[in-house]
Design an enzyme around this catalytic site. Structure first.
Site, mmCIF file in Angstrom:
data_model
loop_
_atom_site.group_PDB
_atom_site.id
_atom_site.type_symbol
_atom_site.label_atom_id
_atom_site.label_comp_id
_atom_site.label_asym_id
_atom_site.label_seq_id
_atom_site.Cartn_x
_atom_site.Cartn_y
_atom_site.Cartn_z
ATOM 1 N N ASP A 85 -9.861 -9.348 7.432
ATOM 2 C CA ASP A 85 -12.306 -9.187 7.005
ATOM 3 C C ASP A 85 -12.803 -11.248 6.922
ATOM 4 O O ASP A 85 -13.613 -11.414 7.460
ATOM 5 C CB ASP A 85 -12.235 -8.914 5.816
ATOM 6 C CG ASP A 85 -12.764 -7.489 5.670
ATOM 7 O OD1 ASP A 85 -12.298 -6.758 7.168
ATOM 8 O OD2 ASP A 85 -13.500 -6.531 4.842
ATOM 9 N N TYR B 178 0.652 -1.020 0.183
ATOM 10 C CA TYR B 178 -0.146 -0.237 -0.080
ATOM 11 C C TYR B 178 0.880 1.550 -0.202
ATOM 12 O O TYR B 178 0.350 2.398 -0.363
ATOM 13 C CB TYR B 178 -1.027 0.152 1.073
ATOM 14 C CG TYR B 178 -1.580 -1.378 1.145
ATOM 15 C CD1 TYR B 178 -2.387 -2.095 0.561
ATOM 16 C CD2 TYR B 178 -2.743 -0.710 2.049
ATOM 17 C CE1 TYR B 178 -2.848 -2.727 -0.110
ATOM 18 C CE2 TYR B 178 -3.572 -2.230 2.235
ATOM 19 C CZ TYR B 178 -4.214 -3.204 1.197
ATOM 20 O OH TYR B 178 -4.770 -4.458 1.483
ATOM 21 N N LYS C 54 4.304 -15.072 1.848
ATOM 22 C CA LYS C 54 4.387 -16.134 0.693
ATOM 23 C C LYS C 54 5.545 -15.883 0.410
ATOM 24 O O LYS C 54 6.348 -15.578 -1.037
ATOM 25 C CB LYS C 54 4.040 -14.671 -0.247
ATOM 26 C CG LYS C 54 2.726 -15.614 -1.665
ATOM 27 C CD LYS C 54 1.623 -16.882 -1.385
ATOM 28 C CE LYS C 54 1.992 -17.416 -2.864
ATOM 29 N NZ LYS C 54 1.201 -18.791 -3.355
ATOM 30 N N ASP D 124 -5.135 -6.929 5.413
ATOM 31 C CA ASP D 124 -6.006 -6.749 5.335
ATOM 32 C C ASP D 124 -6.992 -7.516 4.703
ATOM 33 O O ASP D 124 -8.539 -7.583 5.210
ATOM 34 C CB ASP D 124 -6.049 -5.135 3.848
ATOM 35 C CG ASP D 124 -6.650 -4.211 4.074
ATOM 36 O OD1 ASP D 124 -7.992 -4.647 4.559
ATOM 37 O OD2 ASP D 124 -7.509 -3.604 2.932
ATOM 38 N N ASP E 14 -1.858 -18.500 0.883
ATOM 39 C CA ASP E 14 -3.320 -18.904 0.423
ATOM 40 C C ASP E 14 -3.347 -20.474 1.256
ATOM 41 O O ASP E 14 -4.533 -20.718 1.789
ATOM 42 C CB ASP E 14 -2.894 -19.808 -0.538
ATOM 43 C CG ASP E 14 -1.258 -19.605 -0.750
ATOM 44 O OD1 ASP E 14 -0.174 -20.078 -0.548
ATOM 45 O OD2 ASP E 14 -1.010 -20.408 -2.173
#
Ligand code: NAD
Length: 352
Positions: A251, A141, A191, A247, A223
Site C-alpha cells: 500500500d 494472518y 525483521k 500487505d 523498517d
C-alpha cells in the site's frame, strides 16, 4: 485458445471496473481469434446478502475449475460491523486459500505524466519500476494459535507468525525467477533482528540465492524498507516479503504512483488457476457514479493473459494501450482528470 474465466465482480465499484475489463478482453478475443467463456459468481458482501456466506462452496468450486479468476473488490459500510460473524474479506481469504495462491505479485510503476499525482517530488520518482512479491497464505494472518482468551477478568488476544521452510522457499524462488526477466535484483524484506520466523526466512533465502548466481540479493529490515520506499524508491527491482509486511509495504508503494486505482495484482500458486484483482478496495464513496478508474482491473486482466493463459502478445498490447491512454491525458478524477470509467475504457479500446 479456449479459456474458462470466472468473474467475481463483488461489491462497490467492483462490478463497474470488471465490466470495463470484460470489454477489453472481448475486443482481444475477436482480434486474436480466442474464445473466452465468462461465468459470473458472487463474493463478499453481495454473497452474504444472497446466501449468508461471503464465499459459497459453489463459487469456490467454479473458481477451482476455471483457467483464471478475475475479481473486482469486496466490502463496504453495509457489512462493516466488527462483531458480524461473516465479513466480506473472509470470503477473499478463503478464496486465496482455496485456490492455494501463495504469491501475490504487485507491480509499481510511475507513469511519466502522472508524477504530479504522486505525493513524492518528481526527482524521487524517476526510474521507479518494481515488482513486490508478497507471501499470501502463511505468516501472521493464518498462524495458529489465534484468538482470544479470558484470564482473571482480563482479555488476551493472540496471533502467531509462523512459516515453514518450504513455504519460504517457493515464494523466494518465484521472486528470483521474476528478477531474471527484469533488472536482476531481489530485495528480501524481513525483521531478522527480532523475529525467529524472519531468521528462517533469511536463511532459506540465502540457500535459494545460490541457485541464481546472476541475481543480486539484498536483505533489508522491514523498517528500513518502509523508509527507503519513499526516500529512494527507484533502488528496488523485485521485493519479496512475508504476508503482513507485504500487505503494508504494497500500500505504501502504491501511493507512489498517484492512485490506488492504477495498480493490478496477480495471485499465483503452483499450477492451479491464478486470481487477478486490482489492489484497491470497493471504494464505496464513488460506487455507482461511473467515475471509478478501471485501469487497475484492466491491467489485472493483462496479468491474467500473461501468467495464466500465457498470451504475452495480448497482455503487452493491453499494457501499451493503457500507457498510451494515460500519456494522452485521458484520466479519471482520482488522477485529477474528468473522464468517466467508460470514456477511459473506450479510449483504451481505441488504443489497443
Ligand atoms: P479503497 O481502496 O476502496 O478506497 C480508498 C480511496 O481510494 C477512496 O477514496 C476511493 O474512492 C479511492 N479509490 C480506490 N479505488 C479507486 C478507483 N479504482 N478509482 C478511483 N478511486 C479509487 O479502500 P477503503 O476505502 O479503505 O475500503 C473500502 C472498502 O473496501 C472496505 O470495505 C474495505 O474493507 C474494502 N477493501 C477491499 C479490498 C479487496 O477487495 N481486495 C481491498 C481493500 C479494501
Amino acid at each position: 485458445m479456449q479459456a474458462n474465466i470466472v468473474l467475481l465482480p463483488g461489491d462497490g465499484i467492483g462490478p463497474e471496473v470488471v465490466a470495463a475489463a470484460i470489454k477489453v478482453l472481448k475486443a482481444l478475443e475477436t482480434r486474436f481469434g480466442h474464445t473466452f467463456s465468462f461465468s459470473e459468481h458472487m463474493i463478499g458482501g453481495c454473497s452474504i446478502d444472497a446466501s449468508g456466506k461471503s464465499l459459497t462452496d459453489e463459487t469456490l468450486k467454479a473458481c477451482q475449475a476455471a483457467d483464471a479468476v478475475l475479481l473486482g473488490a469486496v466490502g463496504g459500510p453495509k457489512w462493516d460491523d466488527p462483531k458480524a460473524n461473516e465479513r466480506p474479506e473472509k470470503g477473499l481469504l478463503a478464496l486465496r486459500k482455496g485456490l492455494a495462491v501463495f504469491a501475490n505479485l504487485r507491480p509499481v510503476k510511475v507513469y511519466p505524466n502522472l508524477v504530479d499525482a504522486s505525493p513524492l517530488r518528481p526527482e524521487k520518482l524517476a526510474g521507479v519500476d518494481m515488482m513486490v512479491v508478497r507471501e499470501l497464505t502463511g505468516g501472521l494472518y493464518f498462524g495458529e494459535p489465534k484468538g482470544r482468551e479470558q484470564i482473571d477478568g482480563r482479555t488476551r488476544a493472540v496471533d502467531t507468525m509462523a512459516y515453514w521452510d518450504d513455504e519460504i522457499r517457493r515464494i523466494v524462488d518465484m521472486a528470483f525467477q521474476l528478477a531474471r526477466g527484469r533488472r536482476k535484483k531481489v530485495t528480501s524484506v524481513d525483521k531478522a533482528n527480532v523475529l525467529e520466523s524472519s531468521r528462517l526466512w533469511r536463511q532459506v533465502t540465502a540457500e535459494v540465492a545460490t541457485g541464481y548466481p546472476d541475481i543480486k540479493l539484498e536483505n533489508m529490515l522491514v523498517d528500513t524498507a518502509s523508509m527507503r520506499l519513499v526516500s529512494n524508491p527507484s533502488e528496488f527491482d523485485v521485493v519479496v516479503t512475508e504476508n503482513m509486511f507485504g500487505d503494508i509495504l504494497t500500500d505504501e508503494a502504491a501511493v507512489l504512483t498517484g492512485s490506488m486505482g492504477l495498480l493490478p495484482s496477480a495471485s499465483l500458486g503452483s499450477g492451479g488457476p491464478g486470481l487477478y484483482e486490482p489492489i484497491h478496495g470497493s471504494a464505496p464513496d464513488i460506487a455507482g457514479k461511473g467515475i471509478a478508474n478501471p485501469v487497475g482491473t484492466i491491467l489485472s486482466s493483462a496479468f491474467m493473459l500473461r501468467y495464466s493463459l500465457k498470451l504475452e502478445k495480448e497482455a503487452s498490447s493491453i499494457e501499451a494501450a493503457v500507457e498510451k491512454t494515460i500519456a494522452g491525458g485521458h484520466l479519471t478524477a482520482d488522477l485529477g482528470g474528468t473522464a468517466t470509467t467508460s470514456e477511459v475504457t473506450e479510449t483504451i479500446l481505441a488504443n489497443l
